[in-house]
Scaffold this motif. Structure first.
Motif, PDB file in Angstrom:
ATOM      1  N   THR A 139       3.269  -6.190   6.767  1.00 16.21           N
ATOM      2  CA  THR A 139       3.060  -4.754   6.939  1.00 16.21           C
ATOM      3  C   THR A 139       3.382  -3.982   5.666  1.00 16.21           C
ATOM      4  O   THR A 139       2.603  -3.125   5.239  1.00 16.21           O
ATOM      5  CB  THR A 139       3.931  -4.236   8.103  1.00 16.21           C
ATOM      6  OG1 THR A 139       3.528  -4.862   9.318  1.00 16.21           O
ATOM      7  CG2 THR A 139       3.804  -2.721   8.241  1.00 16.21           C
ATOM      8  N   TRP A 140       4.507  -4.292   5.017  1.00 16.17           N
ATOM      9  CA  TRP A 140       5.051  -3.410   3.989  1.00 16.17           C
ATOM     10  C   TRP A 140       4.970  -3.966   2.562  1.00 16.17           C
ATOM     11  O   TRP A 140       5.370  -3.280   1.627  1.00 16.17           O
ATOM     12  CB  TRP A 140       6.516  -3.093   4.304  1.00 16.17           C
ATOM     13  CG  TRP A 140       6.703  -2.433   5.633  1.00 16.17           C
ATOM     14  CD1 TRP A 140       7.229  -2.984   6.763  1.00 16.17           C
ATOM     15  CD2 TRP A 140       6.347  -1.090   5.986  1.00 16.17           C
ATOM     16  NE1 TRP A 140       7.230  -2.083   7.793  1.00 16.17           N
ATOM     17  CE2 TRP A 140       6.691  -0.904   7.338  1.00 16.17           C
ATOM     18  CE3 TRP A 140       5.764  -0.033   5.271  1.00 16.17           C
ATOM     19  CZ2 TRP A 140       6.484   0.292   8.009  1.00 16.17           C
ATOM     20  CZ3 TRP A 140       5.557   1.162   5.941  1.00 16.17           C
ATOM     21  CH2 TRP A 140       5.920   1.321   7.288  1.00 16.17           C
ATOM     22  N   ARG A 141       4.447  -5.181   2.377  1.00 21.88           N
ATOM     23  CA  ARG A 141       4.587  -5.832   1.072  1.00 21.88           C
ATOM     24  C   ARG A 141       3.902  -5.085  -0.066  1.00 21.88           C
ATOM     25  O   ARG A 141       4.354  -5.179  -1.208  1.00 21.88           O
ATOM     26  CB  ARG A 141       4.069  -7.272   1.137  1.00 21.88           C
ATOM     27  CG  ARG A 141       2.595  -7.403   1.493  1.00 21.88           C
ATOM     28  CD  ARG A 141       2.213  -8.870   1.600  1.00 21.88           C
ATOM     29  NE  ARG A 141       0.796  -9.025   1.928  1.00 21.88           N
ATOM     30  CZ  ARG A 141       0.170 -10.197   1.993  1.00 21.88           C
ATOM     31  NH1 ARG A 141       0.841 -11.307   1.744  1.00 21.88           N
ATOM     32  NH2 ARG A 141      -1.094 -10.261   2.298  1.00 21.88           N
ATOM     33  N   ASP A 142       2.820  -4.382   0.206  1.00 24.64           N
ATOM     34  CA  ASP A 142       2.154  -3.671  -0.893  1.00 24.64           C
ATOM     35  C   ASP A 142       2.930  -2.446  -1.344  1.00 24.64           C
ATOM     36  O   ASP A 142       2.623  -1.863  -2.389  1.00 24.64           O
ATOM     37  CB  ASP A 142       0.729  -3.277  -0.500  1.00 24.64           C
ATOM     38  CG  ASP A 142      -0.220  -4.478  -0.574  1.00 24.64           C
ATOM     39  OD1 ASP A 142      -0.025  -5.317  -1.475  1.00 24.64           O
ATOM     40  OD2 ASP A 142      -1.125  -4.590   0.275  1.00 24.64           O
ATOM     41  N   LEU A 143       3.930  -2.040  -0.571  1.00 22.82           N
ATOM     42  CA  LEU A 143       4.826  -0.974  -1.016  1.00 22.82           C
ATOM     43  C   LEU A 143       6.098  -1.558  -1.628  1.00 22.82           C
ATOM     44  O   LEU A 143       6.582  -1.082  -2.653  1.00 22.82           O
ATOM     45  CB  LEU A 143       5.183  -0.061   0.160  1.00 22.82           C
ATOM     46  CG  LEU A 143       4.080   0.919   0.562  1.00 22.82           C
ATOM     47  CD1 LEU A 143       4.292   1.419   1.977  1.00 22.82           C
ATOM     48  CD2 LEU A 143       4.030   2.086  -0.403  1.00 22.82           C
TER      49      LEU A 143
END
Length: 551
Positions: free
Chosen positions: A160-164
């Motif tokens: 869910t959050w890896r690109d942030l």
């Protein structure tokens, strides 16, 4: 000046490479600066690089060589940027994220909204997933399979959050569902002996430590490197970024369980339904919230202003008992021992220290977005706190103060203003959003109706103000007027210790140093009254009792 970074890996074969390399850009090529082994059970490679140059953005990549049957290897990379420490920015933005049941994985609308807001720092403050995440329930044994089952759910958080998180710092605080429990009173890391409400962890310490390694290995070094009970790893300690000093707290790990210590509650040891409940009977001697060592950390953190203009505490949940109505059956509770308004004495002791740094408190857990100001002896004499919205609300809660009887004498039917919480402590509600009793069934519509969303906190270091922002799940964060009703809320740094002064000391005019730190001590006891980095060169200290003081 210290970089901590963790690389989460998948399960690998016995003959696969067991190391990950951390590389940084060196001209046109890449230079390996560290190589770390993958932890056998947590499948994470944790890096610590001292003397890191935090004055510039640094492109990095994580490199792993996947071995092939023919003896060769294929290189796999994960790239990102270690951002420079934004000390020069007027405002540091912090995202407050919690409670993701992954009802609409991968939560693309919310991730896109957060990307537009571009926070400097992300605080994942608990329940990064739930037992239902990824389907198939949970597997608690055997131990090795239980660890893989945990990773299967933890990967949903990463996807869910890896690109942030690849290009901005984040922390991750394990809460109850992260350790496969509906509620957690950790008793300092102890194992569960009877009921959940009597305290302790359900899962073995080795499994709990996998959770702590995967979620917190990249945190700053813990204040107490020695393990807690059963060898449970500690993760609480200080973090300074963008000239804001954060106290990372483990409020679940050390808290006492209520059952067997407080008066009997009936069929469930943490829920009080008796309308004649006297909260004073629950404040029994010997109860723990943070524990003595963590309280010592807080006292030292309050005094330490190196590299910081403002301060904030971060924990899993807020230190009040606010929600009155619980669950899909709309159960009215007179008190909920899971809330950190209990136990009152250690709660008050912790808040008396935190307010000495004029620090706000950021948390999640409640599934009831709210900005509140704590009261200790009277209303508004404690810090301001933000319980951010859940990413996906599963278990709903409501704030309906007229239903519990605790606040009927105020004659105030509104949701904001001065009240008492379930354990008799003063509570000021500055903003709150209830959802409907009967939300729609469709997943996206239900998530929106149940007050799921995104929280953001802005620390303005020039104005010394803190602004709390709160959007519904599907809101367009780029447009004005799209936040939840009663948001945004802005408070002054000084509001976090707004106790009425008894007198003022002579005005200080300080030269030779810009924005100095002032510490006020009671001369007789030596106790700190408060510590504050000034926003200028003059200050007239206020005090709360007559006497002699050391500045």
């Amino acid at each position: 000046g210290v970089l901590k970074l963790s690389a989460q890996m998948p399960p690998l074969g016995a003959n696969d490479s067991d190391t990950v390399r951390l590389q940084v850009r060196d001209g046109a090529s890449w230079k390996t600066i560290r190589e770390e082994k993958i932890h056998r059970e947590a499948r994470v490679a944790a890096f610590r690089v001292a003397s890191w140059d935090d004055n510039r953005d640094t492109p990095y990549r994580l490199a792993y060589t996947l071995r092939q049957r023919d003896g060769g290897g294929i290189e796999h990379y994960w790239t990102g940027t270690v951002r420079r420490d934004p000390v020069e920015q007027e405002t540091l933005t912090v995202a407050d994220v919690s409670c993701n049941v992954h009802a609409i994985f991968p939560n693309a609308p919310l991730v896109q909204s957060m990307t537009k807001l571009n926070p400097d720092f992300i605080a994942f403050v608990g329940d990064q997933f739930y037992e239902s995440t990824a389907g198939y329930g949970v597997q608690r044994d055997p131990l090795d399979k239980a660890m893989l089952d945990y990773l299967r759910k933890w990967y949903f958080h990463g996807w869910t959050w890896r690109d942030l998180t690849r290009d901005r710092p984040s922390i991750s605080l394990p809460d109850d569902h992260d350790v496969y429990q509906g509620n957690l009173w950790g008793e300092g890391g102890e194992g569960r002996k009877t009921t959940q409400e009597a305290g302790g962890y359900d899962m073995p310490a080795a499994w709990v430590n996998v959770v702590h390694r995967t979620q917190t290995a990249h945190h700053p070094d813990p204040y107490d490197p020695a393990p807690a009970k059963r060898g449970t790893l500690n993760y609480y300690g200080p973090l300074t970024y963008g000239r804001v000093s954060f106290a990372i707290l483990a409020d679940r790990q050390f808290k006492s369980g209520p059952e067997g210590k407080v008066p009997p509650t009936g069929d469930r040891g943490d829920h009080v339904k008796d309308p004649n409940f006297d909260p004073k009977t629950a404040d029994v001697p010997g109860l723990v919230l943070l524990g003595s060592k963590q309280e010592q950390f807080v006292r030292e953190w309050v005094l330490d202003w190196r590299g910081a203009d403002m301060k904030a505490a971060i924990s899993q949940t807020i230190f009040t008992a606010m929600a009155t109505t619980h669950g899909g059956n709309h159960e009215i509770l007179m008190a909920d021992y899971d809330a950190n308004g209990w136990s009152q004495t250690p709660r008050n002791r912790a808040l008396r220290e935190i307010r000495k740094a004029f620090a706000v408190h950021l948390a999640g857990d409640q599934h009831l977005p709210a900005v509140v100001q704590y009261g200790i002896d009277t209303h508004r004499d404690g810090p301001v706190a933000f319980a951010g919205p859940a990413v996906n609300v599963g278990y709903p809660r409501w704030w309906e103060p007229t239903k519990t009887g605790r606040n009927k004498s105020s004659g105030n039917p509104d949701l904001t203003g001065d009240f008492l919480d379930h354990f008799g402590s003063p509570l000021t509600v500055l903003a709150v959003k209830n959802g409907p009793y009967d939300p729609p069934r469709a997943a996206l519509e239900s998530v929106n109706a149940k007050t799921s969303g995104l929280g953001l906190v802005r620390f303005n270091k020039t104005k010394r103000s803190i602004t709390f922002e709160c959007w519904p799940y599907s809101a367009d964060v780029t447009k004005p007027g799209t936040q939840m009703p009663t948001w945004p809320v802005t408070v002054s740094q000084l509001d976090n210790y707004a106790r009425k002064p008894a007198a003022h000391l002579p005005t200080l005019t300080i030269s030779g140093v810009r924005n100095p730190v002032v510490q006020v001590f009671e001369e007789k006891s030596g106790e700190l009254v408060y510590a504050l980095r000034l926003n200028g060169q003059t200050f007239r200290p206020h005090v709360f009792a007559t006497g002699r003081y050391t500045i």
